[in-house]
Design an enzyme around this catalytic site. Structure first.
Site, mmCIF file in Angstrom:
data_model
loop_
_atom_site.group_PDB
_atom_site.id
_atom_site.type_symbol
_atom_site.label_atom_id
_atom_site.label_comp_id
_atom_site.label_asym_id
_atom_site.label_seq_id
_atom_site.Cartn_x
_atom_site.Cartn_y
_atom_site.Cartn_z
ATOM 1 C CD GLU A 395 85.056 75.362 88.740
ATOM 2 O OE1 GLU A 395 84.738 74.191 89.039
ATOM 3 O OE2 GLU A 395 86.186 75.839 88.990
ATOM 4 C CG HIS A 401 84.279 64.188 84.126
ATOM 5 N ND1 HIS A 401 85.618 64.271 84.398
ATOM 6 C CD2 HIS A 401 84.033 62.880 83.893
ATOM 7 C CE1 HIS A 401 86.163 63.056 84.320
ATOM 8 N NE2 HIS A 401 85.220 62.194 84.018
HETATM 9 ZN ZN LIG Z 1 89.395 72.369 88.113
#
Ligand SMILES: [Zn+2]
Length: 609
Positions: A395, A401
């Site tokens: 996560e 990201h």
């Molecule tokens: Zn994922």
């Protein structure tokens, strides 16, 4: 969940220390602020209509419109995400469920209001394209217009589009019927566990039974599952046919060559990416067979059956890892990504982006989520075991990201697309594996970790590609005109399983029915992205560990790119070309190498006994 866990009461949310709960005040300081924003968005809605028919009038009015649209979308997104996250804290609570309902309605209203935009842009495409080339402010929408442009030949007349959009609710039919039949109507029988206790089979418990060290339990659960599905198998075949027909219909009316292209092209993925994956994996099956032979030998089985694939090869290994310890692991494991990355991870811990523990009523599972102007939050249900540690790493990959992309990109290109979505999460899991593998001295723990790592390859790259091949074959069969009977489907499915596993595994007859219970077969060409994403991530992690700074720089550039390029180009930024077989081959090589490492570890453990 075993009896012991069930006895320990799940705590109430109020009793959990604040430092383990996310701080959502970045969204709204209180519910009053939510209401104020709701009113603000509501008031903007009537303004939208005044722009209908005017998008081609001038650069200024187009900029003005798109700016307002962005404001409404960001505002609605915040209302929606916040109310859902608050509801997830306690799904039994009615208050945030109410807010979420209203946010959902608002989102639909907003979407409907803006539905004129794409047709209108298409109608005046040349004019609007020239606006973009003249205006700096419109540059950030270039990708948005490019996507519409690329899709242009597949968009129909207004009237036809209206009919398709009216009918689109019908297309959901097969998927919905499947889930009602499979999740609620089907009754599963009782299976006796290791201690002879009677437990009712369920979708969730199936995998637990398959992980049992007692082969009798695994076999019973396997047979119970497929005996149940066999009773409804003709119904499932009818549902799948209905689903396939909607795919074929969509492909034909939108003038695609076939349903595979219709699924991939809107996401800007060339069909070769899909076919490459299938052919490369089929060529690499001896590597899978080597791993399965080791599994057979290690489990001391004369015959390895389809129900023997999930039991851990190294029994009785207990990891107990506190959340604090897990956080420390993250800071160490992601060192190769550099100081900046680590400092964002620390920020996530210190600024309470993470909702750590389970509480009464909290939604299950884990996710990373936020909006354009909030941190990318993480929901966990942290248990002190190794899976939870990997989930945290996973996560955090998604969150960083999002963080980098939102930092570097305008709203229009800040969200990444599905094809690249699982790359950052898997890179993090891989880095965590390598870190734990290096630092662990105990051979049994080491072997357990490697087994866990290899299972990721088996279930993601190999198994999902098997699924992808099945989907391709059944769509092609239907495109050639024949409805598929349950026998046809089972025969096709069995054959593919035979070629994947047959060299080492007894491919039990019942596995032929597995297609009936896989939800993804009732959606559309989705699972290949798990395999491609995993391959890309494995290749990337290798580069990061081997090439250091140069590879890290490119990787962070990829994380910062959002959806500013098409997904294939984005991965090229990081040095990965998914139109070639290379990344998949690199992943297979890694799998092969660690199979040997596991074999040696197991040999050493055996000798030490
Ligand atoms: Zn994922």
């Amino acid at each position: 969940m075993d009896n012991k866990q069930q006895q320990v009461a799940v705590p109430k949310r109020e009793t959990i220390e604040d430092k383990y709960k996310w701080d959502l005040t970045n969204f709204f300081t209180d519910d009053g602020a939510w209401e104020a924003q709701y009113d603000e968005v509501k008031q903007l809605l009537p303004k939208i209509d005044t722009y209908i028919g005017s998008l081609n009038h001038s650069i200024d009015s187009l900029v003005e419109f798109l700016t307002m649209r962005e404001k409404i979308m960001i505002g609605t997104g915040q209302l929606y995400t916040y109310s859902k996250m608050k509801w997830d804290e306690n799904t039994k609570g009615l208050k945030y469920r109410g807010l979420f309902d209203r946010a959902q309605h608002l989102s639909t209203e907003v979407e409907t209001k803006f539905s004129f935009v794409e047709p209108e842009i298409l109608e005046h495409f040349e004019q609007i394209e020239s606006f973009i080339s003249q205006s700096n402010e419109l540059k950030k929408y270039q990708r948005y217009f490019d996507k519409i442009k690329n899709h242009r030949q597949h968009i129909l007349s207004d009237k036809e589009e209206a009919i398709i959009s009216e009918a689109s609710a019908l297309f959901q039919g097969p998927e919905n019927i499947f889930s009602v039949l499979s999740d609620s109507d089907i009754e599963f029988p009782i299976v006796k566990d290791e201690n002879g206790n009677e437990r009712k089979l369920s979708h969730g418990r199936f995998i637990q039974f398959l992980e049992s060290y007692d082969q009798r339990v695994r076999k019973d659960a396997f047979q119970a599952m497929y005996t149940t599905y066999s009773k409804y198998i003709n119904t499932f075949a009818t549902i799948i046919n209905a689903h396939l027909k909607t795919d074929v219909f969509t492909a034909r009316v939108r003038k695609y060559d076939n349903s595979l292209q219709a699924a991939l092209k809107p996401n800007e993925i060339p069909v070769e990416v899909y076919t490459n994956l299938i052919s490369t994996i089929n060529e690499s099956l001896p590597v899978l067979h080597k791993y399965l032979s080791l599994r057979k030998q290690q489990l001391k089985l004369d015959e390895l059956h389809m129900y023997d694939l999930y039991v851990p090869m190294v029994p009785n290994v207990q990891f107990s890892i506190s959340y604090e310890q897990a956080c420390e692991y993250m800071e160490q494991a992601f060192r190769p990504l550099g100081n900046e990355y680590i400092s964002i991870i620390q920020k996530a811990f210190q600024e309470r982006w993470i909702d750590v523990y389970e509480n009464e009523g909290k939604t299950s599972g884990a996710y990373s989520w936020g909006t354009h102007n909030t941190p990318p939050y993480i929901l966990l249900n942290y248990q002190e075991n190794i899976n939870s540690v990997f989930t945290l790493a996973h996560e955090l990959g998604h969150s960083l990201h999002s963080y980098y992309s939102k930092q570097e990109q305008p709203f229009a290109t800040s969200e990444y697309v599905i094809f690249v979505a699982e790359v950052a999460s898997t890179v993090n899991e891989t880095l965590l594996f390598h870190y734990l593998f290096q630092k662990t001295e105990d051979k049994k723990l080491k072997a357990y970790l490697v087994n866990h790592y290899l299972e990721g390859f088996r279930t993601t790259i190999f198994r999902q590609t098997l699924f992808a091949e099945f989907e391709k074959v059944i769509h092609e069969a239907l495109e050639q005109g024949d409805a598929l009977t349950s026998e046809d489907l089972s025969e096709i499915y069995y054959k593919i399983n035979q070629s994947f596993y047959g060299a080492v595994v007894i491919v039990d007859k019942d596995i032929a029915l597995e297609w009936a219970r896989i939800p993804h077969f009732y959606y559309n060409f989705y699972v290949y992205q798990y395999a491609t994403g995993y391959s890309a991530a494995t290749a990337l992690a290798r580069k990061i560990l081997q090439d250091g700074d140069e590879a890290v720089k490119k990787y962070l550039e990829f994380l910062s790119s959002g959806s500013s390029k098409d997904p294939i180009e984005l991965l090229k930024v990081a040095g990965i070309d998914m139109t070639s077989a290379e990344p998949i081959k690199a992943a297979i090589k890694e799998f092969d190498m660690y199979t040997d490492i596991l074999a040696n570890l197991l040999k050493d453990i055996e000798n030490e006994l």
